[in-house]
Each structure stands twice: as structure tokens, then as C-alpha cells.
Scaffold this active site. Structure first.
Site, PDB file in Angstrom:
ATOM      1  N   ASP A  11       0.874  -1.168   0.000  1.00 30.10           N
ATOM      2  CA  ASP A  11       0.000   0.000   0.000  1.00 30.10           C
ATOM      3  C   ASP A  11       0.914   1.222   0.000  1.00 30.10           C
ATOM      4  O   ASP A  11       2.119   1.120   0.281  1.00 30.10           O
ATOM      5  CB  ASP A  11      -0.884  -0.024   1.247  1.00 30.10           C
ATOM      6  CG  ASP A  11      -1.676   1.249   1.421  1.00 30.10           C
ATOM      7  OD1 ASP A  11      -2.434   1.613   0.511  1.00 30.10           O
ATOM      8  OD2 ASP A  11      -1.504   1.900   2.480  1.00 30.10           O
ATOM      9  N   ASP A  13      -0.259   5.224   0.666  1.00 28.36           N
ATOM     10  CA  ASP A  13      -0.568   6.301   1.600  1.00 28.36           C
ATOM     11  C   ASP A  13      -0.788   5.738   3.002  1.00 28.36           C
ATOM     12  O   ASP A  13      -1.669   4.908   3.213  1.00 28.36           O
ATOM     13  CB  ASP A  13      -1.816   7.064   1.135  1.00 28.36           C
ATOM     14  CG  ASP A  13      -1.753   8.538   1.471  1.00 28.36           C
ATOM     15  OD1 ASP A  13      -0.656   9.037   1.774  1.00 28.36           O
ATOM     16  OD2 ASP A  13      -2.803   9.205   1.423  1.00 28.36           O
TER      17      ASP A  13
END
Length: 210
Positions: A11, A13
Site C-alpha cells: 500500500d 498512503d
């Protein structure tokens, strides 16, 4: 502890990049324009596609325009965007392990934030535009694994948010959570948890947790 894997799916952010000041500032301005409680909107926005969270508050015929407005507000600056601890280091030393980014951001937002944070982007990236459904749906992680030519069950997904953890588990991957945006209690669905990426190193056959 060693986590054997054929690939790592990151991932972005909250896992590699911290853009919290920008996201909160944009969300509060946007929420005021649409008469929405900003705190309520932000309470479950992290880790999800903007359009999916907007759809929780507005009628279907408003979602596209409202999402575009929030995206525009989020691309007006880079103040406060930084790399999270250990992010640049692990990406610079992957020991030959295939890896990809799977993000709920759009491609333009990803480029802006990773550039501002100095985070190197791999060739394989899956963004919000690339999947029919956002996290917690596993589509993004399944697509990334397919691009890399590996079985999702042989991947480690690194996430920071409950929606992403659910997506990684639904894809069949081993999920490693970093406690960079949520309390440890909120990350209990992950297989393993570390404070941040300074506690993760790569070896040719997987990841070593320290």
C-alpha cells in the site's frame, strides 16, 4: 521472524507516504462545500478510494463531480507530505524481490505524493482507476500479483488500514500491518504487525521482521 514470499505488494498512503496534513486540509474544505461533517467523513476514509467514501454521503448522481472536486483539492499542494520511516530504505534494497504498489489513490495523486516524499515507484502499480472496486475488495492485490506473475498466496501485502488488511486477506496473501496510521487494536486482522518499516528488511526469499 522470516516471512517467506515470492513478491511484496505495498500500500502507499499511510504505509510508505504520510500525506495526512494535505488530505485532512482538503477534506475539510471539501466537506464544508457539500455540507458534510468533515470528522465523520475522515473517520473511515483512510485506505479507501475517494469515490467509494464520497458515495457513502452523496447521491449517486453527485459522486463523480464531488470526487473530482476532492481530488482537485488534494492535488493543489505538497506541504507536509513525507516518506514514512523505513520506506525509502526498504524500496532501495529489495534484494531482487518483485514488488508492486497497490493504492486507493489515483495515478496523478500517486505521482505527486511519491515525488514529494522521494519514494521510488516500481514498474508495477495498481491505482484507483485500474480496478472496478476499491479496498476492502481484493481486486487491486489480485491484479498486482497477476502482473508480477506470482500466486497471491505467495505474496506479502504491507498495509496500514483495516480496509487494506481486509483486501490483502481476501486476496489470499499474508498481511503485514504497520502501525503508522491506526492503533494496534485496529490492525488485529493482519497476520503480523510492526510499528513501521524500520522493523522490516528484505532477503532474497522474503522479509525479515526485527
Amino acid at each position: 521472524m522470516i516471512l517467506p514470499c515470492a513478491a511484496v505488494l505495498f500500500d502507499v498512503d499511510g504505509t510508505l507516504v504520510d500525506s495526512t496534513p494535505l488530505v485532512e486540509r482538503a477534506a475539510r474544505e471539501w466537506a464544508a462545500e457539500y455540507g458534510i461533517d468533515a470528522d465523520e467523513f475522515l473517520s473511515d476514509a483512510h485506505g479507501r478510494r475517494t469515490s467509494d467514501r464520497v458515495a457513502d454521503f452523496l447521491a449517486p448522481d453527485q459522486v463523480r463531480e464531488a470526487t473530482a472536486r476532492l481530488d482537485a483539492l488534494e492535488t493543489t499542494g505538497t506541504d507536509g507530505i513525507t516518506a514514512l520511516p523505513g520506506a525509502v530504505e526498504i524500496l532501495a534494497d529489495m534484494n531482487g524481490l518483485p514488488h508492486a504498489f497497490v493504492t486507493s489513490m489515483g495515478r496523478a495523486q500517486l505521482a505527486i505524493r511519491t515525488t514529494a516524499a522521494g519514494v521510488p515507484v516500481p514498474p508495477t502499480v495498481v491505482t484507483a482507476e485500474d480496478v472496478p472496486d476499491g479496498k476492502p475488495d481484493p481486486s487491486g492485490y489480485l491484479r498486482a500479483a497477476a502482473h508480477l506473475g506470482v500466486d497471491p498466496a505467495d505474496c506479502v501485502v504491507i498495509e496500514d488500514a483495516p480496509a487494506g488488511i481486509a483486501a490483502g486477506r481476501a486476496a489470499g496473501a499474508t498481511v503485514l500491518a504497520v502501525a503508522t496510521s491506526h492503533r494496534l487494536q485496529a490492525l488485529s486482522a493482519a497476520h503480523h504487525t510492526v510499528q513501521n518499516l524500520t522493523h522490516v528488511a528484505t532477503i532474497s526469499s522474503g522479509l525479515r521482521l526485527t
